[in-house]
Design a protein around this motif. Sequence first.
Motif, mmCIF file in Angstrom:
data_model
loop_
_atom_site.group_PDB
_atom_site.id
_atom_site.type_symbol
_atom_site.label_atom_id
_atom_site.label_comp_id
_atom_site.label_asym_id
_atom_site.label_seq_id
_atom_site.Cartn_x
_atom_site.Cartn_y
_atom_site.Cartn_z
ATOM 1 N N VAL A 23 47.049 3.192 5.070
ATOM 2 C CA VAL A 23 45.812 2.522 4.653
ATOM 3 C C VAL A 23 44.757 2.686 5.751
ATOM 4 N N GLU A 24 43.485 2.687 5.319
ATOM 5 C CA GLU A 24 42.400 2.889 6.281
ATOM 6 C C GLU A 24 41.923 1.554 6.831
ATOM 7 N N GLN A 25 41.380 1.606 8.050
ATOM 8 C CA GLN A 25 41.199 0.337 8.738
ATOM 9 C C GLN A 25 40.091 -0.564 8.177
ATOM 10 N N THR A 26 39.039 0.006 7.610
ATOM 11 C CA THR A 26 38.038 -0.925 7.055
ATOM 12 C C THR A 26 38.634 -1.707 5.873
ATOM 13 N N GLY A 44 29.509 -4.725 10.500
ATOM 14 C CA GLY A 44 29.423 -3.537 9.645
ATOM 15 C C GLY A 44 29.501 -2.230 10.416
ATOM 16 N N GLU A 45 30.078 -2.301 11.626
ATOM 17 C CA GLU A 45 30.125 -1.094 12.454
ATOM 18 C C GLU A 45 31.512 -0.471 12.546
ATOM 19 N N MET A 46 32.439 -0.990 11.756
ATOM 20 C CA MET A 46 33.780 -0.415 11.812
ATOM 21 C C MET A 46 33.821 0.887 11.011
ATOM 22 N N THR A 47 34.520 1.862 11.540
ATOM 23 C CA THR A 47 34.629 3.151 10.864
ATOM 24 C C THR A 47 36.093 3.494 10.616
#
Lengths: 454, 454
Positions: free
Chosen positions: B364-367, B432-435
């Motif tokens: 799974v992706e982190q966001t 909102g800066e997580m990638t």
Amino acid sequence: MSNIPYKTYLEESEMPKQWYNVRADMKNKPAPLLNPGTLKPMTAEELSVVFCDELVQQELNDTDAYIDIPEEIREFYKMYRPSPLVRAYCLEKALGTPAKIYYKFEGNNTSGSHKLNSAIAQAYYAKKQGLKGVTTETGAGQWGTALSMACAYFGLDCKVFMVKVSYEQKPFRREVMRTYGASVTPSPSETTNVGRKILAEHPGTTGSLGCAISEAVEVAVGSEGYRYVLGSVLNQVLLHQSVIGLECKAAFDKIGVKPDMIIGCAGGGSNLGGLIAPFMGEKLRGEADYRIIAVEPASCPSFTRGRYAYDFCDTGMVCPLAKMYTLGSGFIPSPNHAGGLRYHGMSSTLSQLYDDKLMEARSVEQTSVFEAAQFFARTEGILPAPESSHAIRAAMDEAIKCKETGEEKTILFGLTGTGYFDMVAYQKFNDGEMTDYIPTDEDLAKGFAGLPKV
Amino acid sequence: MSNIPYKTYLEESEMPKQWYNVRADMKNKPAPLLNPGTLKPMTAEELSVVFCDELVQQELNDTDAYIDIPEEIREFYKMYRPSPLVRAYCLEKALGTPAKIYYKFEGNNTSGSHKLNSAIAQAYYAKKQGLKGVTTETGAGQWGTALSMACAYFGLDCKVFMVKVSYEQKPFRREVMRTYGASVTPSPSETTNVGRKILAEHPGTTGSLGCAISEAVEVAVGSEGYRYVLGSVLNQVLLHQSVIGLECKAAFDKIGVKPDMIIGCAGGGSNLGGLIAPFMGEKLRGEADYRIIAVEPASCPSFTRGRYAYDFCDTGMVCPLAKMYTLGSGFIPSPNHAGGLRYHGMSSTLSQLYDDKLMEARSVEQTSVFEAAQFFARTEGILPAPESSHAIRAAMDEAIKCKETGEEKTILFGLTGTGYFDMVAYQKFNDGEMTDYIPTDEDLAKGFAGLPKV
């Protein structure tokens, strides 16, 4: 080893269904809040501008001993309660004391303290009243976090004014609140009249709880659909926190133990008032006797060196007057003071009980508090909050006395929370850079000079 | 609402007295560790240079299904265990799912995770052997904190090599370890040969678990009275962590529930291996069936995109070779990856079970992981660790599927810990800066190119 378990949990079915209102059993009732203009007792109508209607009723109710806990709140309580009553076997062993030490641990929830017990109640009544949101202040951050969690649960907006020094030193506390959807403003701020006034008079101030209260009240009163909520001091908060003591009492009854003394840290009094409530009730009714000890920081000694007088609850003097042990609303603890317990006053209920000699108080210095905190962390595993560690210090001191006298006293103390967000203070202690501060009589005189003439 | 409580706690008398060793029930045993020089299985004698003697026996024991938990360890367990099995009523309601969701919460101790279960065991055996201390590595910091606590309890010295990026981003984690008396060194460091070599080859590197392991092993082997301890991957660690699954199974039996699927996050495999142990045992013995799902970060996908091969456990290649799903010992997750689960390999035991198709894996992706974390925090109250939130994501996805199909599946997931020391990552998410980052096949090919020829 005795057959008493390390941790005693109540079953969910055994959890309290009513809060206990200690005021109902007090012969000398706590003095009423006064309107600062008329100096007459605040009416329900006046209070309802600031507080939710049902909370106003709870604030003024000094006759009903038991008040039902609404089912919605009891359901929420089940997410993180009952909290364990812990037998501190490892601490006893490390101290080599014949004393039996118990603590009620309130830190097993994300707010990290007992504050959630009242936050969820206050949010519930705000929601029930159809409000949009609530405003509040926070110092060390536990209350703001707790309220953010409670508001997220009920879908309420939450505006937190955070004492500037904490806002800057504890960015992670702020992020927890934001994660729960709250907005967090450093106080004093430019967003309120009172904030601008305080900033103009004291440029560069790092803020205080009293300032933040004034700002939060101003915003609540000036915003449609908002009320103000407070995490300590008030009668209603002590009422909600009685869940701590009630669970404690039930757990003790379950294992057949009666404590000899009950020790709690005291800032505004929410934890101490909640922890002792049913025990104090027995004492007031002449059914049992307990030694009850409030422990406060030597740097903010409202019980031990304060005056019992009517005072403003906030720096901006927008709130009602409360009769309490106080250092004066202008008193701000030295900046070297770590953690909470920095409020200038004390719960009116506890103040009256103290004045009636139904409880004792003592103050402790912070390096000795952190020594106790580290000792406790290494023996009992839990990294305690600086606030809670005041109670640990006193409990350890009492247990050491028992070692000297050979008495097998049973000691209960309130472990209000965890210190995960207090590592700046721990770092200072670890680096040997922590200092103590005891205000001089001259320092205190300045605070007393600001007491209103009532 | 059903009559199943929010939280099911075992009595202390019901806590496991033995760990369960899943290898005993595996037809295909996990492949042995190999001596990197001779490529022959490591003997007990060879391993005892690095590990405590009794832990070597546990590492090699794939025949005894149950191993007694020494009383000293069971006493320590009682300080923070049993951990609750929680019915996630609020999450179910918020998702509108017919699924029944349970989680085993391991975060109610100061280390903030399940890691303490093995730390205390490893410290105990080190103490019993008369050692002075132990060395270890830590990435996200939970393991280092847990080991510090365990060493403080037994009076052992504790030297922690902390991955440099974590050391810098998580100063408060470091302070918790120092509060418990541990020394903490950022890795790679100038204090070891392997550290200096890595720094020379990769100046400016932010470190990796693989580097830190090499340094810790070097110091342990070169210091009189020290051994090395590891918080995941090893068979012995999975053995100790079986206490999670055993408690879980006993609690389910108590409330008469059987889970359909069991979900755990997977880095090195300690939590997942412990959580599923007794359930996998039933599956191996043909007594019951469960869907078992490992969840890993898309940025470090050892199960889902790795190779099943012998590989070095560490970057410095000073450790034995292990057969495992691996991305190559040179693989380092992208710096934008928050939290743990960043090890290049996977427990040999879990690798064999996965290869035998006894469990599934997904990434799974982190966001999306942090979205699940925030949703969980707001509904269930607990602020989860980023690692644990991988399991939350998958559990929520499965519960949402149940909503679509109408199936009333019973889902169990492991909530390994709390996120109090991960607020930098939460802040990125809140802002909102997580990638996200998914390595390309070319990225992975570089890691695979470093696999030893065995």
